[in-house]
Motif scaffolding. Structure first.
Motif, PDB file in Angstrom:
ATOM      1  N   GLU A 189     -58.644  34.383   7.440  1.00  0.00           N
ATOM      2  CA  GLU A 189     -57.164  34.228   8.288  1.00  0.00           C
ATOM      3  C   GLU A 189     -57.408  32.870   8.345  1.00  0.00           C
ATOM      4  OE1 GLU A 189     -56.361  36.511  12.119  1.00  0.00           O
ATOM      5  OE2 GLU A 189     -57.342  38.150  10.873  1.00  0.00           O
ATOM      6  N   VAL A 190     -58.553  32.080   8.661  1.00  0.00           N
ATOM      7  CA  VAL A 190     -57.855  30.075   8.731  1.00  0.00           C
ATOM      8  C   VAL A 190     -57.408  29.465   7.228  1.00  0.00           C
ATOM      9  CG1 VAL A 190     -59.371  28.607   9.248  1.00  0.00           C
ATOM     10  CG2 VAL A 190     -59.985  30.418  10.103  1.00  0.00           C
ATOM     11  N   LYS A 191     -56.470  29.244   8.032  1.00  0.00           N
ATOM     12  CA  LYS A 191     -56.079  28.121   6.900  1.00  0.00           C
ATOM     13  C   LYS A 191     -57.075  26.879   7.093  1.00  0.00           C
ATOM     14  CE  LYS A 191     -51.833  25.192   5.295  1.00  0.00           C
ATOM     15  NZ  LYS A 191     -51.232  24.923   5.792  1.00  0.00           N
ATOM     16  N   ASN A 192     -57.521  26.320   5.809  1.00  0.00           N
ATOM     17  CA  ASN A 192     -58.610  25.119   5.664  1.00  0.00           C
ATOM     18  C   ASN A 192     -57.725  24.264   5.567  1.00  0.00           C
ATOM     19  OD1 ASN A 192     -60.382  23.048   5.393  1.00  0.00           O
ATOM     20  ND2 ASN A 192     -62.161  24.615   4.080  1.00  0.00           N
ATOM     21  N   ASN A 193     -57.321  23.205   5.934  1.00  0.00           N
ATOM     22  CA  ASN A 193     -56.677  22.062   6.050  1.00  0.00           C
ATOM     23  C   ASN A 193     -57.875  20.646   6.517  1.00  0.00           C
ATOM     24  OD1 ASN A 193     -56.335  22.378   8.851  1.00  0.00           O
ATOM     25  ND2 ASN A 193     -54.399  22.315   8.871  1.00  0.00           N
ATOM     26  N   TYR A 194     -59.712  20.693   6.065  1.00  0.00           N
ATOM     27  CA  TYR A 194     -59.946  19.702   7.094  1.00  0.00           C
ATOM     28  C   TYR A 194     -59.759  18.228   6.247  1.00  0.00           C
ATOM     29  CZ  TYR A 194     -63.705  16.892   8.965  1.00  0.00           C
ATOM     30  OH  TYR A 194     -64.247  15.910  10.244  1.00  0.00           O
ATOM     31  N   ILE A 195     -59.429  17.581   6.853  1.00  0.00           N
ATOM     32  CA  ILE A 195     -59.196  16.090   6.158  1.00  0.00           C
ATOM     33  C   ILE A 195     -60.627  15.190   6.755  1.00  0.00           C
ATOM     34  CG2 ILE A 195     -57.630  13.682   5.932  1.00  0.00           C
ATOM     35  CD1 ILE A 195     -55.556  15.832   6.512  1.00  0.00           C
ATOM     36  N   LYS A 196     -61.081  14.485   5.811  1.00  0.00           N
ATOM     37  CA  LYS A 196     -62.481  13.844   5.922  1.00  0.00           C
ATOM     38  C   LYS A 196     -62.142  12.779   8.049  1.00  0.00           C
ATOM     39  CE  LYS A 196     -65.382   9.749   5.158  1.00  0.00           C
ATOM     40  NZ  LYS A 196     -66.293   9.066   4.401  1.00  0.00           N
ATOM     41  N   GLY A 197     -62.664  12.641   8.774  1.00  0.00           N
ATOM     42  CA  GLY A 197     -61.604  11.719   9.645  1.00  0.00           C
ATOM     43  C   GLY A 197     -61.222  11.753  10.600  1.00  0.00           C
ATOM     44  N   ILE A 198     -60.376  13.228  10.715  1.00  0.00           N
ATOM     45  CA  ILE A 198     -59.439  13.583  11.368  1.00  0.00           C
ATOM     46  C   ILE A 198     -60.093  15.090  12.105  1.00  0.00           C
ATOM     47  CG2 ILE A 198     -57.001  14.259  11.870  1.00  0.00           C
ATOM     48  CD1 ILE A 198     -56.889  11.976  10.445  1.00  0.00           C
ATOM     49  N   LEU A 199     -59.962  14.528  14.170  1.00  0.00           N
ATOM     50  CA  LEU A 199     -60.202  16.168  14.188  1.00  0.00           C
ATOM     51  C   LEU A 199     -59.344  16.801  14.806  1.00  0.00           C
ATOM     52  CD1 LEU A 199     -63.504  14.138  14.304  1.00  0.00           C
ATOM     53  CD2 LEU A 199     -63.574  15.709  16.772  1.00  0.00           C
ATOM     54  N   GLN A 200     -59.241  17.638  14.346  1.00  0.00           N
ATOM     55  CA  GLN A 200     -58.147  19.161  14.957  1.00  0.00           C
ATOM     56  C   GLN A 200     -58.704  19.056  16.219  1.00  0.00           C
ATOM     57  OE1 GLN A 200     -56.837  22.166  12.730  1.00  0.00           O
ATOM     58  NE2 GLN A 200     -56.254  20.581  10.230  1.00  0.00           N
ATOM     59  N   ARG A 246     -51.411  21.676  20.564  1.00  0.00           N
ATOM     60  CA  ARG A 246     -51.905  23.255  20.086  1.00  0.00           C
ATOM     61  C   ARG A 246     -53.367  23.283  19.282  1.00  0.00           C
ATOM     62  NH1 ARG A 246     -50.220  27.206  22.443  1.00  0.00           N
ATOM     63  NH2 ARG A 246     -50.468  28.126  21.423  1.00  0.00           N
ATOM     64  N   ALA A 247     -53.932  24.067  20.146  1.00  0.00           N
ATOM     65  CA  ALA A 247     -55.108  23.870  18.485  1.00  0.00           C
ATOM     66  C   ALA A 247     -55.135  24.005  17.023  1.00  0.00           C
ATOM     67  CB  ALA A 247     -56.061  25.438  19.688  1.00  0.00           C
ATOM     68  N   GLY A 248     -55.401  22.921  16.613  1.00  0.00           N
ATOM     69  CA  GLY A 248     -55.760  22.603  15.170  1.00  0.00           C
ATOM     70  C   GLY A 248     -54.362  21.823  15.080  1.00  0.00           C
ATOM     71  N   GLU A 249     -53.562  21.095  16.272  1.00  0.00           N
ATOM     72  CA  GLU A 249     -52.762  20.032  15.876  1.00  0.00           C
ATOM     73  C   GLU A 249     -53.562  18.626  15.955  1.00  0.00           C
ATOM     74  OE1 GLU A 249     -49.428  18.494  18.028  1.00  0.00           O
ATOM     75  OE2 GLU A 249     -49.680  20.482  18.608  1.00  0.00           O
ATOM     76  N   ASP A 250     -53.844  17.775  14.893  1.00  0.00           N
ATOM     77  CA  ASP A 250     -54.425  16.218  15.364  1.00  0.00           C
ATOM     78  C   ASP A 250     -54.716  15.829  16.270  1.00  0.00           C
ATOM     79  OD1 ASP A 250     -55.043  17.383  11.950  1.00  0.00           O
ATOM     80  OD2 ASP A 250     -53.227  15.547  11.377  1.00  0.00           O
ATOM     81  N   VAL A 251     -55.449  15.162  16.397  1.00  0.00           N
ATOM     82  CA  VAL A 251     -56.561  14.330  17.897  1.00  0.00           C
ATOM     83  C   VAL A 251     -56.903  13.463  17.680  1.00  0.00           C
ATOM     84  CG1 VAL A 251     -58.470  16.028  18.498  1.00  0.00           C
ATOM     85  CG2 VAL A 251     -56.360  15.268  20.837  1.00  0.00           C
ATOM     86  N   MET A 252     -57.767  13.212  17.343  1.00  0.00           N
ATOM     87  CA  MET A 252     -58.457  12.125  16.884  1.00  0.00           C
ATOM     88  C   MET A 252     -58.817  11.796  15.775  1.00  0.00           C
ATOM     89  SD  MET A 252     -61.734  12.031  19.466  1.00  0.00           S
ATOM     90  CE  MET A 252     -62.331  13.837  19.091  1.00  0.00           C
ATOM     91  N   LYS A 253     -58.805  10.276  15.493  1.00  0.00           N
ATOM     92  CA  LYS A 253     -59.757   9.787  14.458  1.00  0.00           C
ATOM     93  C   LYS A 253     -60.194   9.140  14.451  1.00  0.00           C
ATOM     94  CE  LYS A 253     -57.281   7.016  10.186  1.00  0.00           C
ATOM     95  NZ  LYS A 253     -58.388   8.274   8.992  1.00  0.00           N
ATOM     96  N   VAL A 254     -61.333   9.394  13.452  1.00  0.00           N
ATOM     97  CA  VAL A 254     -62.843   8.535  13.187  1.00  0.00           C
ATOM     98  C   VAL A 254     -63.074   7.658  12.339  1.00  0.00           C
ATOM     99  CG1 VAL A 254     -65.156   8.920  13.233  1.00  0.00           C
ATOM    100  CG2 VAL A 254     -63.832  10.365  14.449  1.00  0.00           C
ATOM    101  N   TYR A 255     -62.873   6.682  12.565  1.00  0.00           N
ATOM    102  CA  TYR A 255     -63.398   5.811  11.716  1.00  0.00           C
ATOM    103  C   TYR A 255     -64.825   5.160  11.381  1.00  0.00           C
ATOM    104  CZ  TYR A 255     -58.219   4.527  12.006  1.00  0.00           C
ATOM    105  OH  TYR A 255     -56.824   4.564  12.847  1.00  0.00           O
ATOM    106  N   MET A 256     -65.746   5.308  10.272  1.00  0.00           N
ATOM    107  CA  MET A 256     -67.154   5.233   9.816  1.00  0.00           C
ATOM    108  C   MET A 256     -66.848   4.051   8.738  1.00  0.00           C
ATOM    109  SD  MET A 256     -66.915   9.135   9.020  1.00  0.00           S
ATOM    110  CE  MET A 256     -68.298  10.374   9.484  1.00  0.00           C
TER     111      MET A 256
END
Length: 170
Positions: A13-24, A160-170
């Motif tokens: 049921e999980v929609k996978n929309n992970y983007i490098k450096g963005i934490l939901q 809400r859980a699943g919304e973008d909350v942090m951006k990490v610059y590596m």
């Protein structure tokens, strides 16, 4: 066919929309500054930089695609993940919840499991934590933040859980 569509297997049921450096956001609630955590180790970033969330619901979801690297047992109050890019994340449910000895926590994943962004990892009893712990405020910390250029909080306030909350610059 319908049985498969309405399966209880959360991975389907999980929609996978992970983007490098963005934490939901792993939790629905109110995003706070890490400095607002009523524990010096978190507030002073001893364990790493990040955010805090005051939960409104009792569920933790994976903020990234990755692997569960540690679960704090028997207390079940905290979980660590490592994403495919080496980011190490600690989600610590409440403050002084270790003293609850696992009561009010239900693990839905195990150490070593591969998880996808948005997958439910832990259920917790918010009322029980309010009654038995110092605080429900939940730090979400990048424990290897010394390897990170900077961390940007994308949202303060209700989330809400699943919304973008942090951006990490590596």
């Amino acid at each position: 066919m319908l049985k498969k569509l309405f399966s209880k297997n959360k991975k389907e049921e999980v929609k996978n929309n992970y983007i490098k450096g963005i934490l939901q956001s792993p939790i629905s609630g109110k995003v706070l500054s890490i400095a607002d955590v009523p524990d010096d180790a978190f507030a002073e970033k001893v364990l790493g930089d990040g955010i805090a969330i005051e939960p409104q619901e009792g569920a933790v979801y994976s903020p990234v695609d990755g692997e569960i690297s540690q679960i704090f047992l028997p207390s079940k109050h905290a979980i660590c993940l490592k994403d495919e890019y080496g980011l190490e994340i600690l989600i610590h449910i409440g403050i002084d919840t270790i003293n609850m000895n696992g009561e009010g926590f239900e693990l839905l994943a195990n150490k070593g499991d591969k998880v996808v962004c948005g997958q439910k990892l832990i259920n917790f009893d918010l009322k029980k934590i309010k009654e038995n712990a110092k605080s429900i405020i939940t730090p979400v910390v990048i424990t290897n933040s010394y390897d990170i250029d900077r961390i940007e909080t994308l949202k303060i306030g209700n989330i809400r859980a699943g919304e973008d909350v942090m951006k990490v610059y590596m």
